[in-house]
Design a protein around this motif. Structure first.
Motif, mmCIF file in Angstrom:
data_model
loop_
_atom_site.group_PDB
_atom_site.id
_atom_site.type_symbol
_atom_site.label_atom_id
_atom_site.label_comp_id
_atom_site.label_asym_id
_atom_site.label_seq_id
_atom_site.Cartn_x
_atom_site.Cartn_y
_atom_site.Cartn_z
ATOM 1 N N PHE A 648 0.712 -1.229 0.032
ATOM 2 C CA PHE A 648 0.000 0.098 -0.119
ATOM 3 C C PHE A 648 0.832 1.405 -0.073
ATOM 4 N N ALA A 649 0.303 2.371 -0.636
ATOM 5 C CA ALA A 649 1.048 3.310 -0.710
ATOM 6 C C ALA A 649 0.725 4.115 0.777
ATOM 7 N N ILE A 650 1.871 3.913 1.928
ATOM 8 C CA ILE A 650 1.545 4.438 3.123
ATOM 9 C C ILE A 650 1.598 6.112 3.353
ATOM 10 N N ASP A 651 0.425 6.590 3.620
ATOM 11 C CA ASP A 651 0.299 7.911 3.855
ATOM 12 C C ASP A 651 0.639 8.379 4.885
ATOM 13 N N SER A 652 0.762 9.798 5.279
ATOM 14 C CA SER A 652 0.886 10.351 6.741
ATOM 15 C C SER A 652 0.058 9.996 7.592
ATOM 16 N N PHE A 653 -1.311 9.869 7.393
ATOM 17 C CA PHE A 653 -2.432 9.335 8.196
ATOM 18 C C PHE A 653 -2.040 7.876 9.021
ATOM 19 N N SER A 654 -1.629 7.151 7.984
ATOM 20 C CA SER A 654 -1.115 5.577 8.259
ATOM 21 C C SER A 654 -0.112 5.725 9.540
ATOM 22 N N ILE A 655 0.768 6.342 9.125
ATOM 23 C CA ILE A 655 2.068 6.421 10.012
ATOM 24 C C ILE A 655 1.713 7.226 11.269
ATOM 25 N N SER A 656 0.994 8.306 11.200
ATOM 26 C CA SER A 656 0.856 8.871 12.541
ATOM 27 C C SER A 656 -0.162 8.012 13.314
ATOM 28 N N SER A 657 -1.287 7.321 12.770
ATOM 29 C CA SER A 657 -2.080 6.561 13.464
ATOM 30 C C SER A 657 -1.165 5.346 14.464
ATOM 31 N N VAL A 658 -0.277 4.580 13.421
ATOM 32 C CA VAL A 658 0.356 3.631 14.228
ATOM 33 C C VAL A 658 1.423 4.259 15.225
ATOM 34 N N VAL A 659 1.952 5.372 15.180
ATOM 35 C CA VAL A 659 2.688 6.070 16.040
ATOM 36 C C VAL A 659 2.032 6.387 17.332
ATOM 37 N N GLN A 660 0.735 6.695 16.998
ATOM 38 C CA GLN A 660 -0.213 6.723 18.270
ATOM 39 C C GLN A 660 -0.397 5.600 19.087
ATOM 40 N N ALA A 661 -0.544 4.501 18.319
ATOM 41 C CA ALA A 661 -0.644 3.120 18.915
ATOM 42 C C ALA A 661 0.478 2.852 19.860
ATOM 43 N N VAL A 662 1.683 2.867 19.123
ATOM 44 C CA VAL A 662 3.044 2.727 19.776
ATOM 45 C C VAL A 662 3.145 3.431 21.113
ATOM 46 N N THR A 663 2.731 4.776 20.891
ATOM 47 C CA THR A 663 2.807 5.576 22.137
ATOM 48 C C THR A 663 2.145 5.036 23.622
ATOM 49 N N LEU A 664 1.188 4.100 23.180
ATOM 50 C CA LEU A 664 0.611 3.481 24.325
ATOM 51 C C LEU A 664 1.175 2.430 24.952
ATOM 52 N N THR A 665 2.248 1.966 24.107
ATOM 53 C CA THR A 665 3.033 0.744 24.675
ATOM 54 C C THR A 665 4.132 0.621 25.159
ATOM 55 N N ASN A 666 4.699 2.097 25.245
ATOM 56 C CA ASN A 666 5.956 2.079 25.816
ATOM 57 C C ASN A 666 7.210 1.733 25.291
ATOM 58 N N ARG A 667 6.930 1.302 24.042
ATOM 59 C CA ARG A 667 8.081 0.740 23.369
ATOM 60 C C ARG A 667 8.769 1.739 22.358
ATOM 61 N N SER A 668 9.803 2.241 22.920
ATOM 62 C CA SER A 668 10.586 3.150 22.114
ATOM 63 C C SER A 668 11.075 2.681 20.842
ATOM 64 N N ASP A 669 11.585 1.243 20.814
ATOM 65 C CA ASP A 669 12.324 0.647 19.836
ATOM 66 C C ASP A 669 11.498 0.627 18.713
ATOM 67 N N ILE A 670 10.184 0.259 18.756
ATOM 68 C CA ILE A 670 9.237 0.310 17.766
ATOM 69 C C ILE A 670 8.999 1.624 17.025
ATOM 70 N N GLY A 671 8.906 2.433 18.157
ATOM 71 C CA GLY A 671 8.776 4.004 17.515
ATOM 72 C C GLY A 671 9.900 4.419 16.711
ATOM 73 N N THR A 672 11.402 4.117 17.111
ATOM 74 C CA THR A 672 12.313 4.322 16.489
ATOM 75 C C THR A 672 12.346 3.987 15.054
ATOM 76 N N GLN A 673 11.857 2.520 15.084
ATOM 77 C CA GLN A 673 11.614 2.024 13.547
ATOM 78 C C GLN A 673 10.679 2.716 12.639
ATOM 79 N N LEU A 674 9.706 3.254 13.320
ATOM 80 C CA LEU A 674 8.661 3.795 12.699
ATOM 81 C C LEU A 674 9.071 5.275 11.984
ATOM 82 N N GLN A 675 9.903 5.894 12.959
ATOM 83 C CA GLN A 675 10.684 7.106 12.281
ATOM 84 C C GLN A 675 11.581 6.805 11.447
ATOM 85 N N SER A 676 12.424 5.725 11.565
ATOM 86 C CA SER A 676 13.220 5.541 10.274
ATOM 87 C C SER A 676 12.455 5.198 9.088
#
Length: 895
Positions: A648-676
């Motif tokens: 899928f052509a990942i858009d900004s809404f997709s990434i921002s939505s999954v980043v919001q989900a990761v925020t609730l997990t306290n998993r900074s490693d997944i957050g760093t992967q998403l930023q990459s």
């Protein structure tokens, strides 16, 4: 002529060679018309009529020859005495397209018959004299003549051409009263009249009034459905026709049905229609062209080329359809090759061919090819066409030849052609270049050129300032364009964009004949301006007035229902969607998924998503957001993973939505992967993605990570600025938060209530009491924002942290609204820090009054007594908890 008449015309027989007239008869002298042969008996009138009938079917039926007939009949006095002969002569003039002579003969006739009236009305229609046709019918009706089905059908056709549905319906009412309602010619004309004047529902009612035994009526209603964008209804009517059994579809039916399939991109149904074409053997150039166009629009160019190559005859439409198909697939090489083949065969080209081809040539670096096609356009004389000029300009923009594009613009402007100017304004509007569009519009007015409805609508689409919009509105009223539906719709949409919903709705109410675009625009205006209740009410009004919603309407109303968080209303709309056959439409299905997801019905939303023929990226992103907001973190991450696997052509809404989900997990490693990943696809500079990353690092990272994510954003929006201010506040760096707030204001960003929560929190965490009061007052005085409970709680927290408990108590007492539990809980927390038992007891009492079952107040007060060693009071408070049925939730740990 000697062979035409012999002797005295009263006593001689007409020769059977009367049809063998030629142009030379027109120059023979009158005396040579007769000879002195014996005089036979007078011919019967019916014999003359037979001769006329043969003559009208022959190639000799020309205006000069008919005038000779006319002269001889006048001389013989038969024209004055025999009405049937006058009718036949009028029919001859009609066949010759000599309507003027037919009208003169009609006016000179001593008596009229129904045939006379029908002939003159049909003659007027044939020469496009539709107003004259209507006048003759009115004259006939006034004279007391009884019309027949031919009369009614012809006059209704004239009303259709005149775009006069009220007149046509009056004629149809007369036909109904006289018993011609079942006649196919009358009904087909009435259906066509209504369909072409955007009254398709009425056309459908006329069609269903009587069981139809006429394929012409079926063809007319199917064509009307396609014309009005009711493509699914057109396909349903076609299915009914095929099941009828009395007659088969013909070569007029198939192009309309194939157009409906092409508009819906429904290749499966199109293949069924293709089978019917094979069964009926209805292959002609129009049917074959429609077939190839269907396959091309459905991106099956292999199938399209098979049909195209089998065509015995091809016209410019056939070639253009194939070129457009390749352009649609971004296959410019095949498009250009096909055009070269078309030119080598000597086929004609038109503006549609040219504009399609120019779309194919608009590639960076192909300046030479663009110049070659430009030369061809000049050579063929298409450079004067406004649409071609606009396509040329777009092409040069795309290939990077900006100077050439500017030259085209200058050339189009020098011509001062209203159509060219309108196209230019439309192009600038599409490019969101409001300044250039307004400049051209003003210049048109200064030069005395009157902008048309298309030009005005295009301009209004980019107007975003209320003052200028009102000026354009004044011009629209002055020029009379305010009565046009498209202009009026653009007007109230403009007011809606400028946050002036009152004026927008006023203009909407003034539109007499509201179309789907009008209703949808107003519903979307309410939905996008936080007035969802009004949007729902308007949608109901639309249904009550008999309008059928389309895809855009459903998307707009589902947006409103999403804001209302009302699943009951959503289910009602969902039922309507299914009933009208939009259930499998990707855009509507995606909107339904978003609505159910926002309302918390995640299982139903996921089931609908899985039922869609193709997944919609926006709907998938909404599912991720829905999962995240409802605590289904694993499901959110799995959904994102599926989107990645499906390319899928990942858009900004997709990434921002999954980043919001990761925020609730306290998993900074997944957050760093998403930023990459965001950096890899170039979305780390997007405002929505950057804001989400700032919020995530604020909770599960360090302030330096927040600053880096914020600095990556190209143009931070209000959410981004607010997220960074909140991050500074959370980390106790109040001075930086206030500095950033001042910078935000210098960037002309207007803060909202959430921003001020961040600012006041920053003051609270840093003990900046005076600054807190200043910004609290500024919120009301400078921005007109009424404080809510969160703002009051921030001020209480600010005063409490700084030790001003009494001041905090006075602040609460002076609140213009009754303090809620959040405000008293904030004061209680401050009392606990500073050990103020008495004020703490007051705060706890007020908390339990607001929320009797809230255990937090009891526990905080109990802890305060425990710290003071007053264990008896601790036991009393715990007894009070049991009496109030307040229960302490057990603690838990992730360790």
């Amino acid at each position: 002529m000697k062979s035409l008449f012999r002797g005295n015309i009263h006593e001689k027989v007409f020769s059977s060679s009367a049809v063998n007239l030629n142009h030379s008869l027109a120059v023979i002298d009158p005396p040579s018309i007769f000879d002195a042969e014996p005089e036979p008996a007078i011919p019967p009138v019916h014999r003359l009529l037979v001769l006329f009938n043969d003559y009208t079917k022959s190639r000799q039926c020309t205006t000069p020859n008919t005038k000779i007939w006319h002269a001889q009949l006048l001389k013989s006095h038969l024209l004055q005495s025999q009405a049937g002969i006058a009718d036949s002569l009028m029919d001859c003039y009609r066949q010759c397209d000599a309507t003027g002579y037919a009208l003169k003969l009609f006016d000179a006739a001593p008596q009229w018959s129904l045939i006379s009236w029908n002939t003159v009305i049909s003659s007027c229609n044939k020469k496009s004299l539709f107003l004259e046709s209507w006048k003759q019918f009115c004259r006939m009706h006034k004279s007391g003549f009884e019309a027949d089905e031919m009369t009614y059908g012809s006059v209704i056709s004239a009303c259709t051409a005149l775009q006069a549905p009220p007149n046509g319906m009056q004629v149809y009412s007369l036909a109904l009263r006289k018993g011609f309602h079942a006649n196919g010619y009358v009904r087909a004309g009435t259906i066509d009249l209504l369909a072409k004047n955007y009254k398709f529902d009425d056309a459908l009612r006329v069609f269903h009034d009587v069981s139809c035994e006429n394929v012409v009526c079926w063809n007319t209603i199917i064509a009307g459905a396609v014309r009005n964008g009711e493509n699914r209804i057109a396909l349903d009517l076609f299915r009914q026709l095929c099941c009828h059994g009395t007659f088969l579809p013909n070569s007029f039916t198939f192009p309309c049905v194939l157009t409906a399939c092409a508009m819906l991109e429904d290749l499966e149904t199109g293949k069924v229609v293709h089978g019917w074409i094979i069964k009926c053997g209805s292959y002609d150039v129009y049917v074959s062209t429609s077939l190839s166009d269907l396959y091309a629009k459905c991106r099956d160019m292999e199938g399209a080329m098979k049909i195209f190559n089998r065509m015995r005859f091809r016209n410019v439409v056939s070639w253009t359809a194939m070129i457009s198909g390749f352009v649609q697939l971004d296959d410019s090489i095949s498009a250009v090759q096909l055009f070269k083949e078309m030119r080598s065969l000597g086929e004609e080209i038109n503006t549609f061919t040219i504009t399609s081809l120019l779309s194919a040539c608009g590639r960076p670096g192909s300046t030479k090819t663009a110049a070659q096609f430009h030369s061809l356009i000049i050579k063929c004389g298409f450079d004067l066409d406004p649409a071609v000029g606009a396509s040329l300009m777009n092409m040069y923009y795309k290939v990077g030849a900006v100077d050439s594009s500017e030259l085209i613009i200058g050339e189009m402007e020098r011509r001062r052609n209203p159509n060219s100017r309108a196209v230019m304004i439309s192009l600038h509007a599409q490019a969101n270049d409001a300044g250039r569009a307004i400049e051209l519009f003003v210049r048109m007015l200064q030069e005395g050129v009157r902008p048309d409805k298309y030009c005005t609508s295009s301009l209004l689409s980019v107007v975003n300032t209320l003052s200028f919009g009102r000026q354009v509105h004044s011009h629209v009223i002055k020029s009379g364009l305010v009565f046009d539906v498209s202009v009026a719709s653009s007007l109230f949409t403009m007011y809606s964009k400028c946050d002036s919903l009152a004026e927008s709705y006023e203009i909407f109410g003034q539109i007499c004949e509201k179309d789907n675009v009008s209703w949808t625009s107003m519903i979307a205006g309410f939905a996008n301006n936080d007035r969802p209740d009004e949007a729902v009410r308007l949608f109901r009004d639309m249904l009550i007035e008999g309008n059928t919603p389309d895809q855009s309407t459903f998307i707009a109303i589902l947006t409103a229902i999403r804001s209302l968080n009302s699943v009951n209303k959503g289910e009602e709309v969902h039922a309507k969607v299914i009933r009208l056959g939009f259930g499998e439409e990707i855009t509507v299905g995606g909107a339904l998924v978003m609505m159910y997801s926002r309302c918390g019905y995640l299982k139903l939303a996921r089931r609908l998503l899985d039922l869609l023929p193709l997944w919609d990226g926006v709907a998938c992103s909404t599912m991720i957001s829905g999962y995240a907001q409802n605590g289904y973190i694993e499901e959110a991450l799995l959904m994102f993973h599926k989107m990645l696997k499906a390319n899928f052509a990942i858009d900004s809404f997709s990434i921002s939505s999954v980043v919001q989900a990761v925020t609730l997990t306290n998993r900074s490693d997944i957050g760093t992967q998403l930023q990459s990943y965001a950096m890899k696809v170039g979305l780390d500079s997007n405002a929505a993605v950057g804001s989400s990353l700032v919020a995530m690092y604020s909770k599960i990272g360090g302030i330096n990570d927040c600053v880096k994510a914020f600095d990556q954003i190209d143009a931070p929006d209000l959410i981004g600025w607010t997220a960074m201010i909140m991050s500074y506040a959370r980390h106790g760096i109040g001075e930086e938060a206030l500095r950033l707030f001042e910078l935000m204001k210098r960037k002309k960003m207007r803060p909202d209530p959430v921003t001020f929560v961040g600012v006041l929190s920053a003051c609270s965490h840093s003990g900046l009491v005076e600054e807190g009061y200043f910004h609290f007052d500024s919120m009301v005085k400078d921005y007109g924002i009424e404080p809510n409970y969160r703002h009051y709680a921030c001020m209480v927290d600010l005063l409490g942290r700084s030790g001003g408990l009494k001041e905090a108590e006075r602040f609460i007492s002076n609140m213009p609204i009754a303090p809620n539990a959040l405000v008293w809980e904030t004061l209680l927390a401050a009392c606990k820090i500073h050990g103020d038992i008495e004020l703490g007891k007051l705060a706890a009492k007020m908390i339990t009054k607001c929320e009797p079952s809230d255990a937090g107040a009891y526990i905080s007060l109990s802890n305060m007594y425990a710290d003071m060693g007053q264990w008896e009071e601790v036991m009393n408070i715990r007894s009070s908890m049991k009496g109030a049925k307040a229960k302490k939730e057990p603690g838990w740990s992730v360790v």
